[in-house]
Design a protein around this motif. Structure first.
Motif: not given
Length: 288
Positions: A201-207, A229-246, A253-257
């Motif tokens: 989560x911390x790694x994703x935060x900075x745009x 757009x970065x914040x919106x994509x991160x919010x989408x990801x945050x719902x499904x983050x796991x310890x082994x998120x691939x 999610x981030x590539x299409x930006x």
């Protein structure tokens, strides 16, 4: 293998009739180059020929008090041939992989070693045959192997095994698993999972950092095109983050930006931000 004690065991009075055939260990048998001086008989009547000096060297209680008498030539133990075979392999530091011990048999071995005064931590230390053999089981039975080594305080093995549990959801833990591993190792495993998720989560935060403003893309444009757009994509990801998120999930999610950006430098900025995210995520600790 079958063995005729009348041919080799004239010095051992084990209560058998002459020429009676008995089962003999295929590893610990009478050898002319390194003759043994102690015969061990298991509960399933398999014979093992060993050396009292070697057993006493590695046992702090004279092998469960079985070899107090220096004149003793044979003993009977309460273990099966499978367990005793593994015990002797740990003492002699022989490779047991040809026997393909199961995790259940390793568990029986770990329970038996302290009874015979053998240092479990030393015999299962990194670099020993039983260390790697046990670790191999973690590839298939990660939770069970981790719980087993935790139960016996095998710290180095517990750390190595925990790597294979990053992808195992915590809700897969059974009551038996938790009891075996104990509160300390359970806490460390839970914190490994929670810590990795929080770190991501911390790694994703900075745009993306953006680029030098230009007439075609000034600072305000960059906030609109990059930060939002970065914040919106991160919010989408945050719902499904796991310890082994691939990485593939992050990329999807981030590539299409970059696809809808008219500014080439903004596209490069996002690509560089994703690249750095991937590197940082792969560097996050994966063990307890």
């Amino acid at each position: 293998m079958d063995f005729d004690p009348s041919s080799y065991w004239t010095d051992y009075d084990v209560g058998h009739q002459p020429n009676e055939v008995v089962s003999m260990s295929t590893t610990f048998y009478p050898r002319e180059d390194y003759p043994g001086d102690l015969l061990i008989v298991t509960t399933d009547n398999v014979y093992f020929v060993v050396h009292k000096r070697v057993l006493l060297e590695h046992s702090c209680n004279k092998f469960k008090g079985c070899i107090d008498n220096p004149e003793l030539s044979w003993i009977q133990v309460a273990e099966s041939s499978i367990v005793l075979n593994l015990i002797l392999h740990t003492i002699y530091d022989f490779d047991p992989t040809s026997y393909k011990p199961t995790l259940s048999q390793i568990s029986d071995l770990l329970d038996a070693l302290p009874l015979y005064g053998i240092d479990v931590v030393d015999r299962f230390s990194e670099g020993k045959h039983f260390f790697q053999m046990t670790l191999d089981h973690a590839l298939v039975s990660g939770l069970e192997t981790y719980a087993l080594v935790c139960k016996h305080g095998l710290e180095a093995l517990a750390v190595k095994c925990s790597h294979y549990l990053v992808s195992v959801p915590l809700h897969n833990l059974t009551d038996e698993n938790c009891i075996y591993m104990g509160p300390i190792y359970l806490r460390r495993l839970v914190f490994l999972h929670l810590g990795r998720v929080e770190r991501l989560r911390l790694l994703l935060r900075p745009p993306p950092s953006g680029h030098t403003p230009s007439l075609l893309c000034d600072a305000l444009d960059q906030r609109t095109r990059l930060e939002k757009p970065w914040r919106e994509a991160v919010n989408e990801l945050s719902w499904n983050l796991t310890a082994d998120t691939p990485l593939s999930q992050l990329q999807s999610v981030l590539g299409p930006l970059t696809e809808k950006l008219p500014c080439g430098e903004c596209q490069l900025s996002i690509k560089e931000r994703i690249r750095k995210l991937f590197i940082d995520w792969t560097m996050v600790k994966t063990t307890i």
